[in-house]
Design a protein around this motif. Structure first.
Motif, PDB file in Angstrom:
ATOM      1  N   GLY A  18       1.148  -1.497  -0.229  1.00  0.00           N
ATOM      2  CA  GLY A  18       0.208  -0.097   0.317  1.00  0.00           C
ATOM      3  C   GLY A  18       0.350   1.258  -0.209  1.00  0.00           C
ATOM      4  O   GLY A  18       0.681   2.137  -0.083  1.00  0.00           O
ATOM      5  N   ALA A  19       1.944   1.296   0.145  1.00  0.00           N
ATOM      6  CA  ALA A  19       2.725   2.610  -0.039  1.00  0.00           C
ATOM      7  C   ALA A  19       4.840   1.711  -0.309  1.00  0.00           C
ATOM      8  O   ALA A  19       4.886   0.997  -0.176  1.00  0.00           O
ATOM      9  N   GLU A  20       5.052   2.956  -1.218  1.00  0.00           N
ATOM     10  CA  GLU A  20       6.023   2.957  -1.746  1.00  0.00           C
ATOM     11  C   GLU A  20       6.852   4.193  -0.969  1.00  0.00           C
ATOM     12  O   GLU A  20       6.407   5.281  -1.198  1.00  0.00           O
ATOM     13  N   THR A  21       8.196   4.023  -0.533  1.00  0.00           N
ATOM     14  CA  THR A  21       8.791   5.238   0.285  1.00  0.00           C
ATOM     15  C   THR A  21       9.811   5.120  -0.089  1.00  0.00           C
ATOM     16  O   THR A  21      10.696   4.492  -1.375  1.00  0.00           O
ATOM     17  N   THR A  22      10.737   5.890   0.261  1.00  0.00           N
ATOM     18  CA  THR A  22      12.187   6.268  -0.562  1.00  0.00           C
ATOM     19  C   THR A  22      12.811   5.555  -0.011  1.00  0.00           C
ATOM     20  O   THR A  22      14.287   6.094  -1.766  1.00  0.00           O
ATOM     21  N   THR A  23      13.457   5.109   1.073  1.00  0.00           N
ATOM     22  CA  THR A  23      14.424   4.126   1.531  1.00  0.00           C
ATOM     23  C   THR A  23      13.856   2.563   1.221  1.00  0.00           C
ATOM     24  O   THR A  23      14.942   1.672   1.185  1.00  0.00           O
ATOM     25  N   ASP A  24      13.283   2.176   0.335  1.00  0.00           N
ATOM     26  CA  ASP A  24      12.127   0.974   0.391  1.00  0.00           C
ATOM     27  C   ASP A  24      11.900   0.466   1.550  1.00  0.00           C
ATOM     28  O   ASP A  24      11.820  -0.926   1.899  1.00  0.00           O
ATOM     29  N   ASP A  25      12.080   1.452   2.477  1.00  0.00           N
ATOM     30  CA  ASP A  25      11.830   0.591   3.957  1.00  0.00           C
ATOM     31  C   ASP A  25      10.678   0.963   4.550  1.00  0.00           C
ATOM     32  O   ASP A  25      10.675   2.705   4.829  1.00  0.00           O
ATOM     33  N   ALA A  26      10.624   0.727   5.482  1.00  0.00           N
ATOM     34  CA  ALA A  26       9.276   1.315   6.877  1.00  0.00           C
ATOM     35  C   ALA A  26      10.709   2.878   7.570  1.00  0.00           C
ATOM     36  O   ALA A  26       9.538   3.820   8.020  1.00  0.00           O
ATOM     37  N   SER A  27      11.835   3.199   7.213  1.00  0.00           N
ATOM     38  CA  SER A  27      12.298   4.731   7.998  1.00  0.00           C
ATOM     39  C   SER A  27      12.205   5.553   7.101  1.00  0.00           C
ATOM     40  O   SER A  27      12.489   6.971   7.477  1.00  0.00           O
ATOM     41  N   GLY A  28      11.536   5.390   5.587  1.00  0.00           N
ATOM     42  CA  GLY A  28      11.722   5.853   5.088  1.00  0.00           C
ATOM     43  C   GLY A  28      10.199   7.304   4.621  1.00  0.00           C
ATOM     44  O   GLY A  28       9.472   5.900   5.531  1.00  0.00           O
ATOM     45  N   GLU A  29      10.517   8.444   3.917  1.00  0.00           N
ATOM     46  CA  GLU A  29       9.052   8.516   3.898  1.00  0.00           C
ATOM     47  C   GLU A  29       8.417   8.124   2.931  1.00  0.00           C
ATOM     48  O   GLU A  29       9.066   7.823   1.710  1.00  0.00           O
ATOM     49  N   VAL A  30       6.713   8.355   2.181  1.00  0.00           N
ATOM     50  CA  VAL A  30       6.300   7.489   1.717  1.00  0.00           C
ATOM     51  C   VAL A  30       6.518   8.748   0.608  1.00  0.00           C
ATOM     52  O   VAL A  30       5.863   9.753   0.647  1.00  0.00           O
ATOM     53  N   LEU A  31       6.479   8.190  -0.929  1.00  0.00           N
ATOM     54  CA  LEU A  31       6.267   8.827  -2.393  1.00  0.00           C
ATOM     55  C   LEU A  31       5.259   8.598  -2.698  1.00  0.00           C
ATOM     56  O   LEU A  31       4.405   9.276  -3.026  1.00  0.00           O
ATOM     57  N   ASP A  32       4.516   7.613  -2.769  1.00  0.00           N
ATOM     58  CA  ASP A  32       3.337   7.040  -2.942  1.00  0.00           C
ATOM     59  C   ASP A  32       2.086   5.673  -2.326  1.00  0.00           C
ATOM     60  O   ASP A  32       2.793   4.725  -1.740  1.00  0.00           O
ATOM     61  N   ARG A  33       0.678   6.021  -2.736  1.00  0.00           N
ATOM     62  CA  ARG A  33       0.714   5.104  -1.924  1.00  0.00           C
ATOM     63  C   ARG A  33      -0.836   4.555  -2.818  1.00  0.00           C
ATOM     64  O   ARG A  33      -1.500   4.873  -4.087  1.00  0.00           O
ATOM     65  N   SER A  34      -1.610   3.492  -2.229  1.00  0.00           N
ATOM     66  CA  SER A  34      -2.272   2.820  -3.154  1.00  0.00           C
ATOM     67  C   SER A  34      -2.958   1.756  -2.360  1.00  0.00           C
ATOM     68  O   SER A  34      -2.690   1.348  -1.188  1.00  0.00           O
ATOM     69  N   ASP A  35      -4.508   1.364  -2.736  1.00  0.00           N
ATOM     70  CA  ASP A  35      -5.950   0.779  -2.073  1.00  0.00           C
ATOM     71  C   ASP A  35      -5.711  -0.767  -2.052  1.00  0.00           C
ATOM     72  O   ASP A  35      -6.330  -1.355  -1.662  1.00  0.00           O
ATOM     73  N   ALA A  36      -5.173  -0.900  -3.187  1.00  0.00           N
ATOM     74  CA  ALA A  36      -4.705  -2.224  -3.971  1.00  0.00           C
ATOM     75  C   ALA A  36      -4.430  -3.279  -2.691  1.00  0.00           C
ATOM     76  O   ALA A  36      -3.570  -2.584  -1.713  1.00  0.00           O
ATOM     77  N   ARG A  37      -4.485  -4.067  -2.439  1.00  0.00           N
ATOM     78  CA  ARG A  37      -4.545  -5.624  -1.592  1.00  0.00           C
ATOM     79  C   ARG A  37      -4.113  -7.140  -2.464  1.00  0.00           C
ATOM     80  O   ARG A  37      -5.515  -7.453  -2.755  1.00  0.00           O
ATOM     81  N   PRO A  38      -2.873  -7.455  -2.471  1.00  0.00           N
ATOM     82  CA  PRO A  38      -3.240  -8.703  -3.369  1.00  0.00           C
ATOM     83  C   PRO A  38      -3.036  -9.983  -2.520  1.00  0.00           C
ATOM     84  O   PRO A  38      -2.572  -9.266  -0.969  1.00  0.00           O
ATOM     85  N   ASP A  39      -4.079 -11.015  -3.205  1.00  0.00           N
ATOM     86  CA  ASP A  39      -4.445 -12.220  -2.456  1.00  0.00           C
ATOM     87  C   ASP A  39      -2.764 -13.079  -2.453  1.00  0.00           C
ATOM     88  O   ASP A  39      -2.688 -12.977  -2.863  1.00  0.00           O
ATOM     89  N   ALA A  40      -2.789 -14.162  -1.443  1.00  0.00           N
ATOM     90  CA  ALA A  40      -2.069 -14.650  -1.914  1.00  0.00           C
ATOM     91  C   ALA A  40      -1.505 -15.479  -3.567  1.00  0.00           C
ATOM     92  O   ALA A  40      -0.844 -15.959  -3.728  1.00  0.00           O
ATOM     93  N   ALA A  41      -3.182 -15.470  -4.089  1.00  0.00           N
ATOM     94  CA  ALA A  41      -2.519 -16.816  -5.693  1.00  0.00           C
ATOM     95  C   ALA A  41      -1.842 -15.357  -6.264  1.00  0.00           C
ATOM     96  O   ALA A  41      -0.756 -15.757  -7.224  1.00  0.00           O
ATOM     97  N   ALA A  42      -2.186 -14.157  -6.279  1.00  0.00           N
ATOM     98  CA  ALA A  42      -1.342 -12.886  -6.681  1.00  0.00           C
ATOM     99  C   ALA A  42       0.126 -12.849  -6.250  1.00  0.00           C
ATOM    100  O   ALA A  42       0.988 -12.688  -7.657  1.00  0.00           O
ATOM    101  N   ILE A  43       0.247 -13.309  -5.362  1.00  0.00           N
ATOM    102  CA  ILE A  43       1.942 -12.905  -5.096  1.00  0.00           C
ATOM    103  C   ILE A  43       2.764 -14.406  -5.720  1.00  0.00           C
ATOM    104  O   ILE A  43       3.784 -13.735  -5.401  1.00  0.00           O
ATOM    105  N   GLU A  44       1.822 -14.909  -4.798  1.00  0.00           N
ATOM    106  CA  GLU A  44       2.437 -16.808  -5.804  1.00  0.00           C
ATOM    107  C   GLU A  44       2.550 -16.723  -7.501  1.00  0.00           C
ATOM    108  O   GLU A  44       4.068 -17.496  -7.634  1.00  0.00           O
TER     109      GLU A  44
END
Length: 305
Positions: A81-107
């Motif tokens: 749901g969010a991409e950050t400047t550092t690509d981890d939780a320590s960074g500032e959010v660059l963009d957000r999304s309301d989409a959430r994948p299920d297990a099948a889509a991830i696999e």
């Protein structure tokens, strides 16, 4: 001439690095605790990451390139749901999304990130661009345009998932960035993502279950820590071991080709031992080894020079 500070102590101390401290700082603490003359590590972990940090002491630092090339395994959690400047939780959010994948889509998305892939390092990384570190440029507000680099991913497995997160395991070769995997996987799934937690569970032959807790480094005395040291050759399990003859050992210790017992592929990288002591890394030349890096280690107790 001033005497170099520290003891001539060699071997590996495998540390379970906690979050909140840099890899170089861990090495410094180990070096101080053991009063070691020389120390280094094989593979940086981000300050927020935990797990196996292999600290080399003395002559073991000559084997660091071998361990750096070895496969390493990570378990990590991605928040969708969010991409950050550092690509981890320590960074500032660059963009957000309301989409959430299920297990099948991830696999279904994982195979594109396995095998030989090209990966763009995070903006906040130690990669150099025109002589400057990418993280220095990023801290100044720039978005460094880093080129994609080859990476071998041996395994990328989904371990668990819920509505907002996924936990995965990755086994990869040298130069892999878990943060980039999380970023690119989020983009591929159309939901964006970043790393929330990251733990290295093994590095080459070294497993986190055998690692020294970081707080023990400050609490234990030198003798207790030395008992946890692994020998230099513990990092060389993926290389063939050949044994030098008495005369071959003398030649190798002087940096010259020496006679060995055993066989390997011609030109193959090997390590050589003699009377229980590691002598060198080198290339097998058919009955002899040409040393590349010679180890200046003491003779085992009871051995004759």
């Amino acid at each position: 001439m001033a005497r170099k500070k520290g003891r001539d102590i060699s071997g590996w101390l495998i540390v379970d690095k906690p979050a909140g401290i840099g890899s170089t700082d861990v090495v410094g603490r180990v070096r101080w605790a053991l009063d070691a003359k020389k120390a280094g590590h094989a593979g940086t972990l981000d300050p927020d990451a935990t797990g196996v940090l292999a600290v080399a002491l003395g002559e073991a630092t000559k084997t660091v390139p071998i361990l750096t090339e070895a496969l390493k395994a990570y378990e990590f959690t991605v928040i969708w749901g969010a991409e950050t400047t550092t690509d981890d939780a320590s960074g500032e959010v660059l963009d957000r999304s309301d989409a959430r994948p299920d297990a099948a889509a991830i696999e279904a998305a994982l195979p594109q990130f396995q095998g030989d892939i090209m990966q763009v390092p995070p903006a906040f990384s130690a990669v150099k661009l025109d002589g400057a570190r990418a993280y220095d440029l990023a801290r100044e507000g720039e978005r460094p345009q880093l080129a994609a680099r080859p990476l071998f991913v041996d395994e990328l497995t989904l371990l668990a998932t819920d509505e907002g997160t996924a936990t995965l395991r990755m086994v990869c070769g040298k130069g892999g960035y878990v943060r980039s995997i999380a970023r690119d996987l989020g983009r591929s799934l159309g939901c964006l993502g970043h790393v929330a937690q990251l733990r290295r569970i093994w590095s080459g032959p070294f497993d986190v279950e055998d690692a020294v807790p970081f707080d023990l480094i400050d609490r234990a005395n030198q003798a207790e820590l030395e008992q946890r040291l692994l020998p230099l050759q513990a990092a060389l399990t993926d290389l063939p071991e050949l044994r030098a003859t008495d005369q071959g050992a003398a030649h190798i210790l002087n940096g010259n080709p020496g006679q060995v017992l055993g066989h390997a592929q011609f030109g193959e990288e090997v390590w050589v031992s003699h009377d229980g002591r590691a002598l060198c890394l080198g290339r097998y030349l058919g009955g002899e080894v040409q040393p590349d890096r010679v180890f200046n280690l003491p003779l085992p107790e009871g051995s004759e020079a």
